[in-house]
Design a protein around this motif. Structure first.
Motif, PDB file in Angstrom:
ATOM      1  N   ARG A   1      -1.446   0.837  -0.765  1.00 23.16           N
ATOM      2  CA  ARG A   1      -2.782   0.617  -0.310  1.00 23.16           C
ATOM      3  C   ARG A   1      -3.640   0.171  -1.492  1.00 23.16           C
ATOM      4  NH1 ARG A   1      -2.871   5.929   3.171  1.00 23.16           N
ATOM      5  NH2 ARG A   1      -0.517   5.949   2.816  1.00 23.16           N
ATOM      6  N   HIS A   2      -3.186   0.407  -2.755  1.00 21.56           N
ATOM      7  CA  HIS A   2      -3.914  -0.314  -3.716  1.00 21.56           C
ATOM      8  C   HIS A   2      -4.197  -1.670  -3.777  1.00 21.56           C
ATOM      9  CE1 HIS A   2       0.027   0.111  -5.079  1.00 21.56           C
ATOM     10  NE2 HIS A   2      -0.272  -0.737  -6.130  1.00 21.56           N
ATOM     11  N   VAL A   3      -3.308  -2.336  -3.211  1.00 23.52           N
ATOM     12  CA  VAL A   3      -3.559  -3.788  -3.058  1.00 23.52           C
ATOM     13  C   VAL A   3      -3.648  -4.360  -1.809  1.00 23.52           C
ATOM     14  CG1 VAL A   3      -2.231  -4.247  -5.316  1.00 23.52           C
ATOM     15  CG2 VAL A   3      -0.800  -3.934  -3.299  1.00 23.52           C
ATOM     16  N   SER A   4      -3.291  -3.495  -0.544  1.00 23.55           N
ATOM     17  CA  SER A   4      -3.251  -3.811   0.822  1.00 23.55           C
ATOM     18  C   SER A   4      -4.779  -3.372   1.568  1.00 23.55           C
ATOM     19  CB  SER A   4      -2.255  -3.437   1.257  1.00 23.55           C
ATOM     20  OG  SER A   4      -2.146  -1.971   1.446  1.00 23.55           O
ATOM     21  N   THR A   5      -5.498  -2.538   0.675  1.00 24.69           N
ATOM     22  CA  THR A   5      -6.570  -2.239   1.436  1.00 24.69           C
ATOM     23  C   THR A   5      -7.659  -3.210   2.050  1.00 24.69           C
ATOM     24  OG1 THR A   5      -6.619  -0.153   0.152  1.00 24.69           O
ATOM     25  CG2 THR A   5      -8.686  -0.734   1.276  1.00 24.69           C
ATOM     26  N   ARG A   6      -8.019  -4.231   1.272  1.00 23.56           N
ATOM     27  CA  ARG A   6      -8.747  -5.241   1.701  1.00 23.56           C
ATOM     28  C   ARG A   6      -8.074  -6.092   2.925  1.00 23.56           C
ATOM     29  NH1 ARG A   6     -13.151  -6.594  -1.198  1.00 23.56           N
ATOM     30  NH2 ARG A   6     -13.121  -8.457  -0.279  1.00 23.56           N
ATOM     31  N   LEU A   7      -6.944  -6.466   2.762  1.00 19.89           N
ATOM     32  CA  LEU A   7      -6.130  -7.162   3.887  1.00 19.89           C
ATOM     33  C   LEU A   7      -6.297  -6.252   4.958  1.00 19.89           C
ATOM     34  CD1 LEU A   7      -4.348  -9.583   4.816  1.00 19.89           C
ATOM     35  CD2 LEU A   7      -2.269  -8.099   3.961  1.00 19.89           C
ATOM     36  N   GLU A   8      -6.035  -4.874   5.065  1.00 16.67           N
ATOM     37  CA  GLU A   8      -6.109  -4.087   6.072  1.00 16.67           C
ATOM     38  C   GLU A   8      -7.153  -4.155   6.757  1.00 16.67           C
ATOM     39  OE1 GLU A   8      -4.509  -0.194   5.172  1.00 16.67           O
ATOM     40  OE2 GLU A   8      -2.480  -0.973   4.919  1.00 16.67           O
ATOM     41  N   ARG A   9      -8.388  -4.092   5.880  1.00 15.85           N
ATOM     42  CA  ARG A   9      -9.779  -3.977   6.550  1.00 15.85           C
ATOM     43  C   ARG A   9      -9.992  -5.181   7.362  1.00 15.85           C
ATOM     44  NH1 ARG A   9     -13.276  -1.643   1.231  1.00 15.85           N
ATOM     45  NH2 ARG A   9     -12.402   0.686   1.565  1.00 15.85           N
ATOM     46  N   ALA A  10      -9.396  -6.491   6.708  1.00 17.75           N
ATOM     47  CA  ALA A  10      -9.859  -7.692   7.374  1.00 17.75           C
ATOM     48  C   ALA A  10      -9.161  -7.821   8.687  1.00 17.75           C
ATOM     49  CB  ALA A  10      -9.484  -8.767   6.259  1.00 17.75           C
ATOM     50  N   LEU A  11      -7.761  -7.504   8.796  1.00 19.19           N
ATOM     51  CA  LEU A  11      -6.996  -7.432  10.178  1.00 19.19           C
ATOM     52  C   LEU A  11      -7.488  -6.635  11.165  1.00 19.19           C
ATOM     53  CD1 LEU A  11      -3.373  -7.785   8.456  1.00 19.19           C
ATOM     54  CD2 LEU A  11      -4.655  -9.587   9.473  1.00 19.19           C
ATOM     55  N   LEU A  12      -7.992  -5.204  10.779  1.00 23.35           N
ATOM     56  CA  LEU A  12      -8.450  -4.429  11.581  1.00 23.35           C
ATOM     57  C   LEU A  12      -9.852  -4.932  12.032  1.00 23.35           C
ATOM     58  CD1 LEU A  12      -7.430  -1.141   9.979  1.00 23.35           C
ATOM     59  CD2 LEU A  12      -6.463  -1.870  11.884  1.00 23.35           C
ATOM     60  N   ALA A  13     -10.888  -5.449  11.129  1.00 22.73           N
ATOM     61  CA  ALA A  13     -11.859  -6.006  11.654  1.00 22.73           C
ATOM     62  C   ALA A  13     -11.734  -7.138  12.762  1.00 22.73           C
ATOM     63  CB  ALA A  13     -12.939  -6.511  10.443  1.00 22.73           C
ATOM     64  N   ALA A  14     -10.744  -7.648  12.648  1.00 18.59           N
ATOM     65  CA  ALA A  14     -10.539  -9.181  13.488  1.00 18.59           C
ATOM     66  C   ALA A  14      -9.904  -8.251  14.986  1.00 18.59           C
ATOM     67  CB  ALA A  14      -9.728  -9.978  12.938  1.00 18.59           C
ATOM     68  N   GLY A  15      -9.625  -7.135  15.229  1.00 15.82           N
ATOM     69  CA  GLY A  15      -8.959  -6.460  16.251  1.00 15.82           C
ATOM     70  C   GLY A  15      -7.579  -6.628  16.384  1.00 15.82           C
ATOM     71  N   GLN A  16      -6.744  -6.651  15.044  1.00 14.80           N
ATOM     72  CA  GLN A  16      -5.180  -6.631  15.220  1.00 14.80           C
ATOM     73  C   GLN A  16      -4.823  -5.405  15.208  1.00 14.80           C
ATOM     74  OE1 GLN A  16      -3.871  -9.742  16.011  1.00 14.80           O
ATOM     75  NE2 GLN A  16      -6.092 -10.562  16.275  1.00 14.80           N
ATOM     76  N   THR A  17      -3.570  -5.417  15.316  1.00 12.98           N
ATOM     77  CA  THR A  17      -2.576  -4.108  15.280  1.00 12.98           C
ATOM     78  C   THR A  17      -2.061  -4.063  13.860  1.00 12.98           C
ATOM     79  OG1 THR A  17      -2.615  -3.827  17.471  1.00 12.98           O
ATOM     80  CG2 THR A  17      -1.003  -2.523  16.032  1.00 12.98           C
ATOM     81  N   VAL A  18      -2.313  -3.228  12.812  1.00 17.93           N
ATOM     82  CA  VAL A  18      -1.784  -2.844  11.670  1.00 17.93           C
ATOM     83  C   VAL A  18      -0.916  -1.542  11.349  1.00 17.93           C
ATOM     84  CG1 VAL A  18      -1.925  -3.199   9.005  1.00 17.93           C
ATOM     85  CG2 VAL A  18      -3.488  -4.413  10.844  1.00 17.93           C
ATOM     86  N   VAL A  19       0.439  -1.696  11.061  1.00 18.56           N
ATOM     87  CA  VAL A  19       1.361  -0.641  10.869  1.00 18.56           C
ATOM     88  C   VAL A  19       1.775  -0.647   9.252  1.00 18.56           C
ATOM     89  CG1 VAL A  19       2.106  -0.597  13.150  1.00 18.56           C
ATOM     90  CG2 VAL A  19       3.358  -1.655  11.523  1.00 18.56           C
ATOM     91  N   ARG A  20       1.771   0.435   8.601  1.00 17.59           N
ATOM     92  CA  ARG A  20       2.236   0.822   7.360  1.00 17.59           C
ATOM     93  C   ARG A  20       3.666   1.004   7.298  1.00 17.59           C
ATOM     94  NH1 ARG A  20      -3.137   3.931   6.184  1.00 17.59           N
ATOM     95  NH2 ARG A  20      -4.520   2.623   5.807  1.00 17.59           N
ATOM     96  N   VAL A  21       4.324   0.277   6.552  1.00 21.22           N
ATOM     97  CA  VAL A  21       5.888   0.416   6.306  1.00 21.22           C
ATOM     98  C   VAL A  21       6.101   1.058   4.972  1.00 21.22           C
ATOM     99  CG1 VAL A  21       7.993  -0.858   6.244  1.00 21.22           C
ATOM    100  CG2 VAL A  21       6.202  -1.829   7.793  1.00 21.22           C
ATOM    101  N   PRO A  22       6.725   2.002   5.015  1.00 19.11           N
ATOM    102  CA  PRO A  22       7.104   2.844   3.577  1.00 19.11           C
ATOM    103  C   PRO A  22       8.009   2.064   2.887  1.00 19.11           C
ATOM    104  CG  PRO A  22       7.348   4.254   5.402  1.00 19.11           C
ATOM    105  CD  PRO A  22       7.090   3.232   5.823  1.00 19.11           C
ATOM    106  N   PRO A  23       7.709   1.577   1.418  1.00 18.54           N
ATOM    107  CA  PRO A  23       8.809   0.937   0.749  1.00 18.54           C
ATOM    108  C   PRO A  23      10.378   1.337   0.787  1.00 18.54           C
ATOM    109  CG  PRO A  23       6.889   1.646  -0.529  1.00 18.54           C
ATOM    110  CD  PRO A  23       6.768   2.319   0.516  1.00 18.54           C
ATOM    111  N   LYS A  24      10.540   2.765   0.900  1.00 19.66           N
ATOM    112  CA  LYS A  24      11.892   2.927   1.352  1.00 19.66           C
ATOM    113  C   LYS A  24      12.408   2.198   2.306  1.00 19.66           C
ATOM    114  CE  LYS A  24      12.414   7.200  -1.361  1.00 19.66           C
ATOM    115  NZ  LYS A  24      13.533   6.742  -1.975  1.00 19.66           N
ATOM    116  N   LEU A  25      11.781   2.042   3.330  1.00 13.64           N
ATOM    117  CA  LEU A  25      12.351   1.586   4.717  1.00 13.64           C
ATOM    118  C   LEU A  25      12.496   0.046   4.545  1.00 13.64           C
ATOM    119  CD1 LEU A  25      10.505   3.008   7.664  1.00 13.64           C
ATOM    120  CD2 LEU A  25      12.618   3.566   7.119  1.00 13.64           C
ATOM    121  N   MET A  26      11.665  -0.680   3.817  1.00 11.46           N
ATOM    122  CA  MET A  26      11.596  -2.107   3.378  1.00 11.46           C
ATOM    123  C   MET A  26      12.991  -2.189   2.618  1.00 11.46           C
ATOM    124  SD  MET A  26      11.074  -4.431   0.734  1.00 11.46           S
ATOM    125  CE  MET A  26       9.879  -3.368  -0.292  1.00 11.46           C
TER     126      MET A  26
END
Length: 351
Positions: free
Chosen positions: A62-87
């Motif tokens: 979230r220290h580098v993805s916060t602005r991206l998440e805000r932009a996508l959510l403001a556009a009405g998109q669905t955003v999920v967060r994937v823990p690094p261990k799963l990736m």
């Protein structure tokens, strides 16, 4: 048709890879990590899959993805967060070898498809403010601890018999005593540095204490029932609220427990029936639940009684503690839900 867009986020660029439900790669794109780049990424996705259900899976940084998440959510998109261990697990199981931004983005998308109950990203300015305050206070405390360690060595050099007791350098009265003692010493560079360190430690202590009081006031307003749980103080409650980031984004208390890393993992074989420690999940949230559990084992009440019952059935101390943390995750989840929705319900005050 559902298209999952995995996004590998970095400080300067974001790389997205689109994957369909059978995990086949469709396309990829790299954009700048700016507002214009975020709009470009969204236009690319909507242009290529206009009549498709899109889900954006973002690595939980979230220290580098916060602005991206805000932009996508403001556009009405669905955003999920994937823990690094799963990736990391999805990447290790892929046939593509090596590591790159597209490979990581592909692993994020595939991990999101395999784990349909990942927590969704949501706008929640209240919990974000709490998290920022908690993180800021922890930074101040860490800086103060480093200064205290250096101060102890300087004091030892000046007088080996002058050894402040453990944790006494957090008290203003002890700092006043050291200031008066240093003022009586012959002038030297060590005395000068030690005096400056005492002054800086005092300033950091005042700021950290002020932040703790502010957090306590916020928690009394935001999560009063959370503070009523035995072993949950203001700082622990603030850590839970900040790391949970809106409890309503979790489908169930089991999802919350998995996110917190307190859902035991089966490790049974033959006649042996046991569970082992889960090393994944949000470790900050896990640590907060651990503090509550350890405190409850020291207090007379349901928590200690539950530990005793587990020990009599053959569990080790750590296995019983992990079971208590799992029960506490349920209590915390229900308590946060009550404080968020303000719906009347009857909840236990402890595990």
């Amino acid at each position: 048709m559902v298209v999952m867009l995995g996004i590998d986020v970095h400080k300067n660029t974001h790389t997205a890879v689109a994957v369909e439900q059978v995990e086949r790669k469709l396309d990829q794109k790299t954009v700048r990590a700016t507002d214009a780049g975020h709009r470009q990424l969204l236009r690319w996705a909507l242009r290529n899959w206009p009549d498709t259900e899109l889900t954006f899976a973002v690595e939980d940084c979230r220290h580098v993805s916060t602005r991206l998440e805000r932009a996508l959510l403001a556009a009405g998109q669905t955003v999920v967060r994937v823990p690094p261990k799963l990736m990391a697990g999805a990447r290790s199981s892929a046939r593509t070898r090596g590591k790159s931004d597209p490979i990581d983005a592909l692993a994020i998308a595939r991990a999101a498809l395999r784990e349909p109950n990942l927590p969704a990203a949501t706008h929640d300015s209240v919990s974000r403010e709490v998290k920022l305050l908690v993180d800021h206070r922890e930074d101040l405390v860490n800086t103060r601890t480093q200064m205290q360690n250096r101060l102890r060595w300087h004091l030892h050099e000046l007088d080996p018999e002058l050894d402040p007791t453990a944790r006494s350098l957090d008290r203003l009265c002890e700092l006043d005593r050291l200031t008066a003692w240093l003022a009586q010493q012959p002038a030297s560079m060590v005395v000068r540095i030690a005096t400056e360190l005492v002054t800086d430690i005092r300033a950091l202590t005042v700021r950290a204490n002020a932040l703790e009081r502010e957090l306590a006031q916020r928690m009394a307003h935001l999560a009063p029932r959370l503070l009523a749980i035995p072993g949950c103080g203001a700082l622990t409650a603030a850590k839970i609220v900040g790391e949970t980031a809106n409890v309503t984004r979790f489908r169930s208390e089991a999802c919350f427990a998995m996110h917190a890393g307190v859902a035991p993992i089966p490790a049974s074989s033959g006649k042996t029936n046991r569970h082992r420690l889960a090393r994944g999940g949000n470790r900050q949230l896990n640590a907060a639940l651990h503090r509550i559990a350890v405190t409850q084992t020291r207090l007379a009440g349901p928590g200690r009684d539950y530990i005793h019952r587990r020990r009599t059935t053959g569990d080790t101390t750590m296995e019983a503690l992990r079971a208590l943390k799992r029960r506490l995750a349920r209590v915390v989840y229900n308590t946060l839900h009550h404080d968020t929705t303000q719906q009347p319900t009857t909840l236990p005050a402890a595990a």
